[in-house]
Design a protein around this motif. Structure first.
Motif, PDB file in Angstrom:
ATOM      1  N   PHE A 167       0.711  -1.111  -0.016  1.00  0.00           N
ATOM      2  CA  PHE A 167      -0.194  -0.037   0.073  1.00  0.00           C
ATOM      3  C   PHE A 167       0.915   1.181   0.140  1.00  0.00           C
ATOM      4  CE2 PHE A 167       0.958  -0.631   4.516  1.00  0.00           C
ATOM      5  CZ  PHE A 167       1.054   0.462   4.803  1.00  0.00           C
ATOM      6  N   THR A 168       0.285   2.382  -0.330  1.00  0.00           N
ATOM      7  CA  THR A 168       0.892   3.856  -0.482  1.00  0.00           C
ATOM      8  C   THR A 168       0.261   4.593   0.616  1.00  0.00           C
ATOM      9  OG1 THR A 168       1.230   3.392  -2.927  1.00  0.00           O
ATOM     10  CG2 THR A 168       1.657   5.653  -1.630  1.00  0.00           C
ATOM     11  N   PRO A 184      10.830   6.218  10.514  1.00  0.00           N
ATOM     12  CA  PRO A 184      10.312   4.791  11.294  1.00  0.00           C
ATOM     13  C   PRO A 184       9.221   4.798  12.346  1.00  0.00           C
ATOM     14  CG  PRO A 184      12.787   4.580  10.809  1.00  0.00           C
ATOM     15  CD  PRO A 184      12.300   6.315  10.853  1.00  0.00           C
ATOM     16  N   LEU A 185       8.107   4.134  12.201  1.00  0.00           N
ATOM     17  CA  LEU A 185       7.252   4.332  13.163  1.00  0.00           C
ATOM     18  C   LEU A 185       7.735   4.156  14.632  1.00  0.00           C
ATOM     19  CD1 LEU A 185       4.122   4.449  13.739  1.00  0.00           C
ATOM     20  CD2 LEU A 185       3.986   2.244  13.595  1.00  0.00           C
ATOM     21  N   ILE A 200       5.793  -3.776  12.427  1.00  0.00           N
ATOM     22  CA  ILE A 200       5.432  -2.663  11.505  1.00  0.00           C
ATOM     23  C   ILE A 200       6.290  -1.555  12.072  1.00  0.00           C
ATOM     24  CG2 ILE A 200       2.828  -3.323  11.374  1.00  0.00           C
ATOM     25  CD1 ILE A 200       2.616  -1.554  13.907  1.00  0.00           C
ATOM     26  N   ALA A 201       7.300  -1.952  13.162  1.00  0.00           N
ATOM     27  CA  ALA A 201       8.145  -0.934  13.468  1.00  0.00           C
ATOM     28  C   ALA A 201       9.000  -0.190  12.508  1.00  0.00           C
ATOM     29  CB  ALA A 201       9.207  -1.414  14.551  1.00  0.00           C
ATOM     30  N   GLY A 202       9.209  -0.686  11.429  1.00  0.00           N
ATOM     31  CA  GLY A 202       9.928   0.104  10.308  1.00  0.00           C
ATOM     32  C   GLY A 202       9.180   0.766   9.443  1.00  0.00           C
ATOM     33  N   LEU A 203       7.592   0.881   9.252  1.00  0.00           N
ATOM     34  CA  LEU A 203       7.057   1.623   8.378  1.00  0.00           C
ATOM     35  C   LEU A 203       7.343   3.058   8.884  1.00  0.00           C
ATOM     36  CD1 LEU A 203       3.521  -0.242   9.081  1.00  0.00           C
ATOM     37  CD2 LEU A 203       5.118  -0.413   7.095  1.00  0.00           C
ATOM     38  N   GLN A 204       7.342   3.902   7.533  1.00  0.00           N
ATOM     39  CA  GLN A 204       7.983   5.163   7.528  1.00  0.00           C
ATOM     40  C   GLN A 204       6.730   6.026   7.617  1.00  0.00           C
ATOM     41  OE1 GLN A 204      10.596   5.751   4.378  1.00  0.00           O
ATOM     42  NE2 GLN A 204      12.434   4.784   5.813  1.00  0.00           N
ATOM     43  N   LEU A 210      -2.570  18.674  18.074  1.00  0.00           N
ATOM     44  CA  LEU A 210      -3.496  17.701  18.203  1.00  0.00           C
ATOM     45  C   LEU A 210      -3.334  16.774  19.392  1.00  0.00           C
ATOM     46  CD1 LEU A 210      -3.456  16.353  14.419  1.00  0.00           C
ATOM     47  CD2 LEU A 210      -4.711  18.380  15.327  1.00  0.00           C
ATOM     48  N   SER A 211      -4.843  16.254  19.829  1.00  0.00           N
ATOM     49  CA  SER A 211      -4.840  15.421  20.926  1.00  0.00           C
ATOM     50  C   SER A 211      -4.152  13.989  20.397  1.00  0.00           C
ATOM     51  CB  SER A 211      -6.270  15.047  21.188  1.00  0.00           C
ATOM     52  OG  SER A 211      -6.932  14.271  20.045  1.00  0.00           O
ATOM     53  N   LEU A 212      -3.665  13.217  21.318  1.00  0.00           N
ATOM     54  CA  LEU A 212      -3.137  12.050  21.282  1.00  0.00           C
ATOM     55  C   LEU A 212      -3.934  11.002  20.356  1.00  0.00           C
ATOM     56  CD1 LEU A 212      -0.812   9.931  21.654  1.00  0.00           C
ATOM     57  CD2 LEU A 212      -2.285   9.201  23.819  1.00  0.00           C
ATOM     58  N   GLU A 213      -5.381  11.244  20.800  1.00  0.00           N
ATOM     59  CA  GLU A 213      -6.274  10.425  20.007  1.00  0.00           C
ATOM     60  C   GLU A 213      -6.262  10.723  18.562  1.00  0.00           C
ATOM     61  OE1 GLU A 213     -11.052   9.719  19.840  1.00  0.00           O
ATOM     62  OE2 GLU A 213     -10.260  11.162  21.297  1.00  0.00           O
ATOM     63  N   ASP A 214      -6.297  11.858  18.215  1.00  0.00           N
ATOM     64  CA  ASP A 214      -6.504  12.150  16.734  1.00  0.00           C
ATOM     65  C   ASP A 214      -5.093  11.817  16.062  1.00  0.00           C
ATOM     66  OD1 ASP A 214      -8.790  13.453  17.057  1.00  0.00           O
ATOM     67  OD2 ASP A 214      -7.987  15.387  17.529  1.00  0.00           O
ATOM     68  N   ILE A 215      -3.996  12.018  16.876  1.00  0.00           N
ATOM     69  CA  ILE A 215      -2.603  11.518  16.018  1.00  0.00           C
ATOM     70  C   ILE A 215      -2.749  10.135  15.693  1.00  0.00           C
ATOM     71  CG2 ILE A 215      -0.154  11.402  16.730  1.00  0.00           C
ATOM     72  CD1 ILE A 215      -0.197  14.158  18.164  1.00  0.00           C
ATOM     73  N   LEU A 216      -3.149   9.197  16.838  1.00  0.00           N
ATOM     74  CA  LEU A 216      -3.289   7.935  16.598  1.00  0.00           C
ATOM     75  C   LEU A 216      -4.095   7.584  15.448  1.00  0.00           C
ATOM     76  CD1 LEU A 216      -3.027   6.599  20.286  1.00  0.00           C
ATOM     77  CD2 LEU A 216      -0.910   6.839  18.570  1.00  0.00           C
ATOM     78  N   ARG A 217      -5.293   8.292  15.141  1.00  0.00           N
ATOM     79  CA  ARG A 217      -6.117   8.007  14.425  1.00  0.00           C
ATOM     80  C   ARG A 217      -5.728   8.189  12.900  1.00  0.00           C
ATOM     81  NH1 ARG A 217      -9.609   4.712  12.248  1.00  0.00           N
ATOM     82  NH2 ARG A 217     -11.327   5.720  10.962  1.00  0.00           N
ATOM     83  N   ILE A 218      -4.904   9.169  12.847  1.00  0.00           N
ATOM     84  CA  ILE A 218      -4.342   9.645  11.409  1.00  0.00           C
ATOM     85  C   ILE A 218      -3.078   8.671  11.188  1.00  0.00           C
ATOM     86  CG2 ILE A 218      -2.852  11.316  10.488  1.00  0.00           C
ATOM     87  CD1 ILE A 218      -4.370  13.477  12.093  1.00  0.00           C
ATOM     88  N   ILE A 219      -2.321   8.247  12.406  1.00  0.00           N
ATOM     89  CA  ILE A 219      -1.322   7.238  11.765  1.00  0.00           C
ATOM     90  C   ILE A 219      -1.972   5.970  11.448  1.00  0.00           C
ATOM     91  CG2 ILE A 219       0.374   5.953  12.776  1.00  0.00           C
ATOM     92  CD1 ILE A 219       1.081   8.204  14.633  1.00  0.00           C
TER      93      ILE A 219
END
Length: 279
Positions: free
Chosen positions: A13-14, A221-222, A243-247, A255-264
């Motif tokens: 995926f991209t 890297p994640l 998935i640790a190496g996903l960029q 942003l809130s922590l919740e929003d950041i994790l959702r975007i990631i």
């Protein structure tokens, strides 16, 4: 809480940060309209009230026979899950990061204004050309007149890092007169074992993320991105090794922590699992 992130889709995926931002943008806007922004986490009213009585350290004049104290240092302390904003006696402002200690006098007297730091702090110094401001941190001296900058002097690390936001800062060691001058956007490092001062030509863009809540990732890297998020939001996060190496390439601004994790989650096609012990 402990956070575990795991992969749930195929690897072909991209990542599309813009698409992820669009998907959560409307929800973020709605949330911001309903509540004011909170940048700092305050533990309790009792903790705030205890600031003035957290600790008192008496500095004795060793040259006098009757041992009369010449000054009194008050102490600020933050635990592993809080940051603290405080105004010093001269009007200078300090934001103390988690797990940090700061000692300061009840009044600044004499030719200089001096405080003592262990941990990490962001300071906005009230200008006073007649009374320079000095921060002592793990064998280093950072001297300014009026500026804003951060100092990172963690207990278990062998370096002190100064990052300048505005103005000019002089970084030196306690034992040597030599110093390096740092201007806006520059970062200085003192290697404690070698007592060596140097400028970092490529400063970490997230050096002030814990204070500004602006996080910048460029093909990061994640696993590394998660370390920045941990420090900025005082939370422990675990990442599955698959998935640790996903960029990740994105900028998050307050942003809130919740929003950041959702975007990631949307961007990298990963899943955040909720369990009894955390996420």
């Amino acid at each position: 809480p402990y956070e575990q992130i795991t992969h749930y889709l195929s690897d072909d995926f991209t990542p599309d940060v813009e698409q992820a931002l669009r998907k959560v943008n409307r929800r973020i806007d709605d949330k911001q309209k309903k509540r004011p922004k909170r940048i700092f986490t305050w533990v309790s009213a009792a903790a705030v009230a205890a600031i003035l009585l957290i600790g008192i350290v008496t500095v004795w004049n060793l040259n006098t026979s009757d041992e009369i104290p010449v000054d009194i240092l008050l102490a600020l302390h933050t635990n592993a899950s809080e940051t603290l904003e405080y105004t010093l006696p001269d009007g200078s402002k300090v934001v103390l990061n988690h797990s940090s200690n700061l000692q300061y006098p009840e009044a600044f007297r004499g030719a200089t204004r001096e405080i003592y730091l262990e941990g990490e702090a962001f300071l906005e110094i009230a200008p006073n050309t007649d009374q320079p401001f000095i921060i002592h941190a793990k064998g280093t001296r950072t001297q300014v007149v009026g500026t804003s900058f951060s100092i990172k002097a963690l207990k278990n690390e062998d370096e002190v890092v100064v990052t300048v936001a505005t103005g000019i800062v002089n970084l030196m060691t306690e034992k040597k007169p030599d110093y390096i001058e740092l201007k806006k956007g520059e970062q200085g490092i003192c290697r404690l074992n070698e007592q060596k001062l140097e400028k970092n030509e490529q400063p970490d863009p997230n050096a002030l993320a814990w204070k500004t809540k602006t996080l910048v990732f460029k093909q990061t890297p994640l696993k590394e991105a998660v370390r920045v998020i941990e420090n900025a939001y005082q939370i422990s996060i675990g990442v599955d090794s698959a998935i640790a190496g996903l960029q990740l390439t994105s900028t998050f601004e307050q942003l809130s922590l919740e929003d950041i994790l959702r975007i990631i989650e949307i961007t990298l096609h990963i899943r955040i699992q909720e369990k009894e012990e955390g996420i």
